[in-house]
Design an enzyme around this catalytic site. Sequence first.
Site, PDB file in Angstrom:
ATOM      1  N   GLU A 487       0.810  -1.267   0.042  1.00 20.40           N
ATOM      2  CA  GLU A 487       0.084  -0.076  -0.017  1.00 20.40           C
ATOM      3  C   GLU A 487       0.998   1.298   0.021  1.00 20.40           C
ATOM      4  OE1 GLU A 487      -3.436  -0.393   2.280  1.00 20.40           O
ATOM      5  OE2 GLU A 487      -3.759   1.770   2.374  1.00 20.40           O
ATOM      6  N   GLU A 766      -1.593   1.002  13.386  1.00 19.25           N
ATOM      7  CA  GLU A 766      -2.825   1.468  12.828  1.00 19.25           C
ATOM      8  C   GLU A 766      -4.016   1.289  13.518  1.00 19.25           C
ATOM      9  OE1 GLU A 766      -3.339  -0.867   9.316  1.00 19.25           O
ATOM     10  OE2 GLU A 766      -4.790   0.669   8.289  1.00 19.25           O
TER      11      GLU A 766
HETATM   12  C1  RAM Z   1      -6.154   2.369   5.177  1.00 21.00           C
HETATM   13  C2  RAM Z   1      -5.437   2.799   6.175  1.00 21.00           C
HETATM   14  C3  RAM Z   1      -5.247   4.095   5.766  1.00 21.00           C
HETATM   15  C4  RAM Z   1      -6.322   4.903   5.864  1.00 21.00           C
HETATM   16  C5  RAM Z   1      -7.468   4.237   4.835  1.00 21.00           C
HETATM   17  C6  RAM Z   1      -8.735   4.889   4.740  1.00 21.00           C
HETATM   18  O1  RAM Z   1      -5.643   1.921   3.895  1.00 21.00           O
HETATM   19  O2  RAM Z   1      -5.772   2.757   7.436  1.00 21.00           O
HETATM   20  O3  RAM Z   1      -4.401   4.859   6.855  1.00 21.00           O
HETATM   21  O4  RAM Z   1      -6.203   6.196   5.450  1.00 21.00           O
HETATM   22  O5  RAM Z   1      -7.212   2.994   4.983  1.00 21.00           O
END
Ligand code: RAM
Length: 911
Positions: A487, A766
């Site tokens: 990602e 996260e």
């Molecule tokens: C995931 C991650 C990221 C967030 C998006 C919406 O990819 O948690 O940090 O901004 O979702």
Amino acid sequence: MKRIFTLLICLAGISVMAQNLSTYDLTCENRVNPIGLDVTRPRFTWKIAAGGRNILQTAYSIRIATSPDFTKKNLVWDSGKVNTDESVLQTYQGAPLKSGQKYYWQVKVWDNQANESPWSTTAFWQTALLNPASEITAQWISSGIKADTAYGIVPQFRKSFSASKKIKSAIAYITSKGLYEAHINGQRVGDAYLTPGWTSYNKRLLYQTYDVTNLIKQGKNAIGVSLANGWYRGELGWEKKVNFYGKETALLCQLNITYADGKTESVISDGTWKVSNGPIQFSEIYDGEVYDARQEKAGWATATYDDKNWQAVVVKNFPKDILFSANHELITKHETFKPVKVLRTPKGEQVLDFGQNLVGWVQMKVSGNAGDKIVLSHAEVLDKTGGLYFDNLRNALAQDTYILKGQGVETYEPRFTFHGFRYVRVEGLKEPLNPDNFTAVALYSDMKPTGSFECSNPLVNQLQKNIQWGQRGNFLDVPTDCPQRDERLGWTGDAEVFSRTAAFNFNVNNFFSKWLKDVAADQNPNGAIPFVIPNALKGTFFDTPAGAAGWSDAGIIIPWNLYVVYGDKRVVEEQYPSMKAYLDYVRKAANNDLWNTGFQFADWLSYRVDDSKGLIGQKSAITDNYLVAQCFFAYNTSLMIKAARLLGKTEEVKDYEALLERIKAAFRKEFMTASGRLISETQTAYILALQFDMLPEELRPQAVGRLVDNIKSYNYHLTTGFLGTPFLTPVLTRFGRTDVAYRLLLQDTYPSWLYPIKMGATTVWERWDSMKPDSTFQDPSMTSFNHYSYGAVGDWMYRDVAGIDVDESGAGYKKIIIKPHLGDGLTSASAKIITNYGLASSGWKKDGKNTVYTIEIPANTTATVYLPTTNVPDIEEGGKPVSSDIKIDGIDGNHTKLLVGSGKYEFRVRN
Ligand code: RAM
């Protein structure tokens, strides 16, 4: 006689101070002696060193010359004596600058004590190519090699050339579609990695400028450049997309040589260059690199190398009108780590533990036979059995492979990839693993460290460390959400919530200014701002519904934050059309000023019961999407009022002010009962409503009560997601409940900031429970252990716990607010920040019946200090009653307000 004597003493005092007045830390566009700026009106900043207190600049003078000798013939601009107290980002106002020219500059200042500084030390900057369309004669070249594809090899380009005469200077301008690394006569050019960085390549491609005078010699020379896929063509995003910006990588390189006799010559990329494959067989950002040392072409970037077997390059007609100079700090190497442990997993694998989750790669020294293969696999955490946990990397292989050439000790590090890791599995070694042979190197944008925070609680200190490591690991040319899985995208929401904290820890003015240009470049024609910038999700589901509260709003919030923190008005000027277009988009998305359409991430990753069943035995904390959106609609509008006012757009100010009132009215009608209850009984709902003044004044106290009750009902645990968290503790402080904020900060069971620390985290996660209390993991499809969003509490730690803040009416810390908030559980806290004026600090320490406040205010700023007593005689400064160089400015609530100027202060306040 006596009067004359006194006067003489005074004058003597003044002249001593005069010797003390000087300037330091000269920067041009926020950088020390930058090479390669294409800013046509660059801005200068200096700091003032002066003994004593209350020093303010009253005037400055800048002079600029084409040589360090500032005599008239070399002079380009002399500002004359400018009567002003401004010393930050002062704009060049001389004649148009020339391309590729080194300009030297000095500043001198006068202060309010009638002192005049000497001229500063000499600083310089060098312009890049100010008219790239005509000045770049180099041609785009591609390898034409069949295996040079996504997932393919990394070609090496070379060109030998002669420099016929004595060289005065040589400047290289290089960029690529793909990532490049250049060498001249066998030596690496510059210290930056992953160049040219990541931008919205097909709209804005940045080139780097290098002073390579010392690398070129009179006679035969050679330049060699490796070219990898990187973000341009390599895999991008979780949908395994490749060739996102184009199918072919290409190189553009121009070396401008000036000879001692003034003649110039350019060596340019063109059809005369040669190309071949090299040792890198494979290179992808997510997957890592395969390097076969047997394929090295020794001396390939030197003049004596025989390239007769190399093939001709293919000249390409790619556009050059999208080229801009990289004016920001590039990615460089930083901290290095030696393994703290060598582990064996239950499977018997050998694993190095570097003790810190970081982003970068591993350098190693190995020896063995030609063809031996060493494989390094990277992971962030171990599972509960002590095995490596790879699942959260999703499809990112995160593996570097080195194939030995078998010639004694060989050293290796990858070049065009990066990994998020703390643990590295080493496979294939024929010799016993010696940890000394392995070094982890942290790579990140070379933003300068500016802030530190410390307090009496070691877990909170570790939290601060983790926040800073989260920033280092995710500020790689763009602000990313995670550095380990497939990602690593520039999620706007994450950047937005963390931007103020980021600006405490490091100077991120240029970092964000560069990224904001891509925000504008990738903005949809209807004004919507995509969720990730650069918009690598274009063409996926996440592209079409662009424009989500708290995410796309980064386009308004971050420029404003840069103005507040750095006094950078230009960034607001430059972004204003994008900011306005975005707000117009939201206005259109709204119905009767209610933003109730479209996709929303809302309070992303807030507490959910299912996540970690029954842990605190409460219901999930899900806040209505559009309630959140409406609060951010108000936030955006309030910032647009300020931005329009700053830029003197009075009509727009009026329009936005009226809009804001309507937005609040619509909020109340839709989401609030008459007695002030919100339709979502969550912490985030009350936090956002209070933070953005959505509730009528008289209904705010009850909302604070509901918020606190909610927190208590979760036994003093937070339940907020990405958008509620940053404002949770600030709202509690603003409404007099710092006691509750402290309980949340010091909470160490899930969900809380200290829970991950108890679980051994060295970065911010996260999710609140990326790792659960039983050491199992959250959903591997989205569990990063290095994600800065929840680190946004750092802002409150600096601003409210240590108590150092900027007064927006004196943006850039021209006016400082010192207002610490003490609370149970901490006996001391302090923070330092290197502002554009110099070091500002605020610290407090409980000392028996007293509290000692230690404060430093830089020259050319003023501060309002709030001390928690209403009884002035309870305050001592420097062991004495408050002296006359400090102005007592009355009582404000429970505080005495003091106005101070620059200097160091130690206040002791009786509790
Ligand atoms: C995931 C991650 C990221 C967030 C998006 C919406 O990819 O948690 O940090 O901004 O979702």
